[in-house]
Motif scaffolding. Sequence first.
Motif, short mmCIF file in Angstrom:
data_model
loop_
_atom_site.label_atom_id
_atom_site.label_comp_id
_atom_site.label_asym_id
_atom_site.label_seq_id
_atom_site.Cartn_x
_atom_site.Cartn_y
_atom_site.Cartn_z
N TYR A 66 42.10 -6.44 4.07
CA TYR A 66 42.93 -5.39 3.48
C TYR A 66 42.41 -4.97 2.10
CZ TYR A 66 46.73 -2.88 1.30
OH TYR A 66 47.47 -1.93 0.64
N ARG A 67 42.32 -3.67 1.93
CA ARG A 67 42.10 -3.05 0.63
C ARG A 67 43.00 -1.82 0.58
NH1 ARG A 67 39.80 -7.17 0.65
NH2 ARG A 67 37.71 -7.70 -0.12
N PRO A 68 43.57 -1.46 -0.57
CA PRO A 68 44.49 -0.34 -0.64
C PRO A 68 43.86 0.97 -0.16
CG PRO A 68 44.61 -1.65 -2.65
CD PRO A 68 43.43 -2.16 -1.88
N ALA A 69 44.66 1.78 0.52
CA ALA A 69 44.20 3.09 0.99
C ALA A 69 43.70 3.94 -0.17
CB ALA A 69 45.33 3.80 1.72
N CYS A 70 42.63 4.66 0.07
CA CYS A 70 42.04 5.61 -0.90
C CYS A 70 41.38 4.94 -2.10
CB CYS A 70 43.08 6.62 -1.40
SG CYS A 70 43.89 7.55 -0.09
N SER A 71 41.32 3.62 -2.11
CA SER A 71 40.77 2.92 -3.27
C SER A 71 39.25 2.82 -3.19
CB SER A 71 41.36 1.51 -3.37
OG SER A 71 40.93 0.71 -2.29
N LYS A 72 38.63 2.66 -4.34
CA LYS A 72 37.19 2.42 -4.38
C LYS A 72 36.86 1.09 -3.72
CE LYS A 72 33.12 2.65 -7.38
NZ LYS A 72 32.41 1.56 -6.71
N GLU A 73 37.78 0.13 -3.83
CA GLU A 73 37.56 -1.18 -3.20
C GLU A 73 37.41 -1.04 -1.69
OE1 GLU A 73 39.43 -1.77 -7.13
OE2 GLU A 73 39.93 -0.51 -5.40
N LEU A 74 38.24 -0.18 -1.09
CA LEU A 74 38.14 0.05 0.35
C LEU A 74 36.83 0.73 0.70
CD1 LEU A 74 39.32 0.08 3.21
CD2 LEU A 74 40.48 2.22 2.64
N ALA A 75 36.47 1.76 -0.05
CA ALA A 75 35.22 2.49 0.21
C ALA A 75 34.01 1.57 0.06
CB ALA A 75 35.11 3.68 -0.74
N ASP A 76 34.01 0.74 -0.98
CA ASP A 76 32.89 -0.18 -1.21
C ASP A 76 32.78 -1.21 -0.08
OD1 ASP A 76 32.36 1.11 -3.57
OD2 ASP A 76 33.20 -0.45 -4.87
N MET A 77 33.92 -1.72 0.38
CA MET A 77 33.90 -2.72 1.44
C MET A 77 33.35 -2.13 2.74
SD MET A 77 37.04 -4.93 3.08
CE MET A 77 37.85 -3.43 3.64
N VAL A 78 33.79 -0.93 3.07
CA VAL A 78 33.28 -0.25 4.27
C VAL A 78 31.77 -0.04 4.15
CG1 VAL A 78 33.29 1.94 5.52
CG2 VAL A 78 35.45 0.83 4.94
N HIS A 79 31.34 0.42 2.99
CA HIS A 79 29.91 0.65 2.74
C HIS A 79 29.09 -0.61 2.97
CE1 HIS A 79 26.35 1.04 0.03
NE2 HIS A 79 26.34 2.27 0.49
N GLU A 80 29.54 -1.72 2.42
CA GLU A 80 28.82 -2.99 2.57
C GLU A 80 28.76 -3.45 4.01
OE1 GLU A 80 31.00 -5.53 -0.02
OE2 GLU A 80 30.39 -4.46 -1.85
N ASN A 81 29.86 -3.30 4.74
CA ASN A 81 29.89 -3.74 6.13
C ASN A 81 29.06 -2.84 7.04
OD1 ASN A 81 31.95 -6.13 6.91
ND2 ASN A 81 32.65 -5.11 5.04
N LEU A 82 28.99 -1.56 6.73
CA LEU A 82 28.14 -0.66 7.50
C LEU A 82 26.66 -0.97 7.27
CD1 LEU A 82 30.01 2.74 7.09
CD2 LEU A 82 29.76 1.42 9.20
N ILE A 83 26.31 -1.25 6.03
CA ILE A 83 24.92 -1.63 5.74
C ILE A 83 24.54 -2.88 6.53
CG2 ILE A 83 23.41 -2.57 3.95
CD1 ILE A 83 24.61 -0.60 2.00
N ALA A 84 25.45 -3.83 6.59
CA ALA A 84 25.18 -5.08 7.31
C ALA A 84 24.95 -4.86 8.80
CB ALA A 84 26.34 -6.05 7.10
N LEU A 85 25.50 -3.78 9.35
CA LEU A 85 25.33 -3.49 10.78
C LEU A 85 23.94 -2.93 11.10
CD1 LEU A 85 28.71 -1.81 11.80
CD2 LEU A 85 27.89 -4.07 12.48
N GLY A 86 23.25 -2.40 10.12
CA GLY A 86 21.95 -1.79 10.39
C GLY A 86 22.08 -0.57 11.27
N ASP A 87 21.22 -0.48 12.30
CA ASP A 87 21.21 0.69 13.19
C ASP A 87 22.52 0.85 13.96
OD1 ASP A 87 18.64 1.25 12.38
OD2 ASP A 87 17.69 0.30 14.11
N LYS A 88 23.25 -0.23 14.16
CA LYS A 88 24.50 -0.17 14.93
C LYS A 88 25.59 0.60 14.19
CE LYS A 88 23.71 -4.50 17.45
NZ LYS A 88 24.22 -5.87 17.71
N ALA A 89 25.40 0.85 12.90
CA ALA A 89 26.42 1.55 12.12
C ALA A 89 26.68 2.96 12.63
CB ALA A 89 26.00 1.61 10.64
N ALA A 90 25.70 3.55 13.33
CA ALA A 90 25.85 4.92 13.83
C ALA A 90 26.57 4.97 15.17
CB ALA A 90 24.49 5.59 13.93
#
Length: 237
Positions: free
Chosen positions: A154-178
């Motif tokens: 959980y991270r608050p809606a619209c927060s930078k914390e939420l955006a940053d967490m999504v960014h980090e997890n997408l990077i970790a997925l590599g090509d699967k992020a698409a």
Amino acid sequence: MTESFIFEAQRRDMAKVARKMFERKLTNVAGGNISQKITASKDIAYGHVKLKKGHDYMIMTPTFMSEAWFGELEASQILVVDLETGEQLDGSGRLTREVNLHQEAYQANKNIKVVYHSHALNSMFWATIGKDMPNVTEATSNDLALGEIKCLPYRPACSKELADMVHENLIALGDKAANNIFLLNSHGVLITTDDLHHATCILETVEWNAEIAYKEAVFQGLELLNGYHSKGKIIEN
């Protein structure tokens, strides 16, 4: 055919998808938003709007897409936004505070062309309890090849914390992020893919999976099943 306003065809298509998203109960009046990355193929000028060749923009549903208009959007209400700066360049709607989430998702992987967020009912069950959704249907595991349907903390809606967490997890997925869907704890789902209509396909298919997995969970509680079952075998105890 000459367009009467910038990215007209794509904005008309997104307005149609947003309407169907609401009509098919793939989100609720509490919100949801969709964006699509478009790279300008040439220098373009539409009145006060000037686009640069090779620069990335996104078209995006406006805030209150669901609350104010129940998904009944005109193409002119779909916003045109500079992807790098977050500046609204065109569109009669108002920019959502969740634009930061979309920007960081696109920054995570160049192959992501669509970011699709909703409050889909059955998926929200798994997101609200903070549990990864078991992938039990052939369509989600084989046809869409989604793999793990992960619930992020959980991270608050619209927060930078939420955006940053999504960014980090997408990077970790590599090509699967698409070609991915995340559950956002207590907030809904986030799909990243390369095509707007494919994103809708992912969401609707995952919604079926969410309901079936929920029923399997109930049957386990009744001791009628000994785990989650998929394709003739137990996939999780």
